[in-house]
Structures are given as C-alpha cells and as structure tokens.
Design a protein around this motif. Structure first.
Motif, PDB file in Angstrom:
ATOM      1  N   ARG A   1      -2.816  -4.284   2.704  1.00 46.92           N
ATOM      2  CA  ARG A   1      -2.458  -4.606   4.079  1.00 46.92           C
ATOM      3  C   ARG A   1      -3.654  -4.408   5.000  1.00 46.92           C
ATOM      4  O   ARG A   1      -4.432  -3.478   4.812  1.00 46.92           O
ATOM      5  CB  ARG A   1      -1.345  -3.685   4.580  1.00 46.92           C
ATOM      6  CG  ARG A   1      -0.031  -3.873   3.922  1.00 46.92           C
ATOM      7  CD  ARG A   1       1.044  -3.004   4.597  1.00 46.92           C
ATOM      8  NE  ARG A   1       2.301  -3.175   3.914  1.00 46.92           N
ATOM      9  CZ  ARG A   1       2.902  -2.224   3.219  1.00 46.92           C
ATOM     10  NH1 ARG A   1       2.385  -1.033   3.111  1.00 46.92           N
ATOM     11  NH2 ARG A   1       4.050  -2.488   2.604  1.00 46.92           N
TER      12      ARG A   1
ATOM     13  N   GLU B   1      -0.422  -9.113   4.711  1.00 46.27           N
ATOM     14  CA  GLU B   1      -0.292  -8.485   3.399  1.00 46.27           C
ATOM     15  C   GLU B   1      -0.741  -9.452   2.307  1.00 46.27           C
ATOM     16  O   GLU B   1      -0.545 -10.659   2.412  1.00 46.27           O
ATOM     17  CB  GLU B   1       1.163  -8.108   3.115  1.00 46.27           C
ATOM     18  CG  GLU B   1       1.716  -7.054   4.029  1.00 46.27           C
ATOM     19  CD  GLU B   1       3.125  -6.664   3.643  1.00 46.27           C
ATOM     20  OE1 GLU B   1       3.373  -5.454   3.549  1.00 46.27           O
ATOM     21  OE2 GLU B   1       3.971  -7.557   3.435  1.00 46.27           O
TER      22      GLU B   1
ATOM     23  N   ALA C   1       1.833  -0.821   7.838  1.00 47.47           N
ATOM     24  CA  ALA C   1       2.321  -2.160   8.185  1.00 47.47           C
ATOM     25  C   ALA C   1       2.571  -2.320   9.680  1.00 47.47           C
ATOM     26  O   ALA C   1       2.874  -3.403  10.139  1.00 47.47           O
ATOM     27  CB  ALA C   1       3.592  -2.475   7.409  1.00 47.47           C
TER      28      ALA C   1
END
Length: 113
Positions: free
Chosen positions: A108, A33, A63
C-alpha cells in the motif's frame, strides 16, 4: 505488517489470508494497493459503486481513511497464484468468490496529502 514513512506518504507491506469471500466491499480514499496472490484462488471484483457507505479509519493498517459498504456492479476477474492486481485509490474492491482460502501480499501507498 511493516509500515514505513517514505517521501510523500506511508508505504505498507502485509501478508493477508482470507478463508471466505467478503460480504461487503471497501474503498480506500487515498491509498493505492497492489496485491500479489501467493496461494489459493477466487474472484476479485473491482469498480462499480459502494452502496450504504460507512466511514472507517484504516490508518493503523496503512490504508488511511476508507469506506465500507455493499458492492454494486464492477468487473470480476479470476485470480490465482502469481497474479498481481493494482487497485487505485477510490476504487471499490472485494474478493466476491473464493474457491479456497487465499493468501496474498498487499503493498500500500498512502500519500500524505
């Protein structure tokens, strides 16, 4: 949130807002990230270890597989508007203190493998 398949994985861009510090911490197993702080300030803690880790799947947020738990140790840094923070995959992280509500962009990359 915008999630887009790219060569080698998935790229995600989102704007996040927090009103209070995080009680726990988080590790993304594969996703790296990058945060760009827009408004507000506080302290971000990265590194250390994750106590009592619990699996959580954040794939819908770009994520991927992640762990949540308690933050143990790490390095704390003050962040504010214009700051950029890169959090490599596998790094414990959280906003441990907020001076005010904070808004930030998160970029991300979750690799396929």
């Amino acid at each position: 949130i915008k999630i887009l398949p790219v060569r080698g994985g998935t790229a995600t861009v989102a704007m996040l807002h927090r009103d209070r510090a995080e009680a726990g911490a988080l590790i993304h197993e594969r996703a790296t990230e990058t945060y760009y702080i827009l408004h507000g300030s506080g302290t971000m803690t990265t590194g250390g270890t994750l106590g009592t880790p619990k699996p959580t799947d954040l794939t819908r947020l770009g994520a991927g597989p992640s762990l949540t738990g308690t933050r143990e140790g790490g390095e704390s840094r003050r962040v504010g508007p214009g700051d950029i923070v890169v959090i490599p995959a596998g790094t414990v992280h959280s906003f441990s203190v907020l001076d005010s509500p904070i808004s930030y962009l998160v970029f991300r990359f979750d690799p396929t493998n």
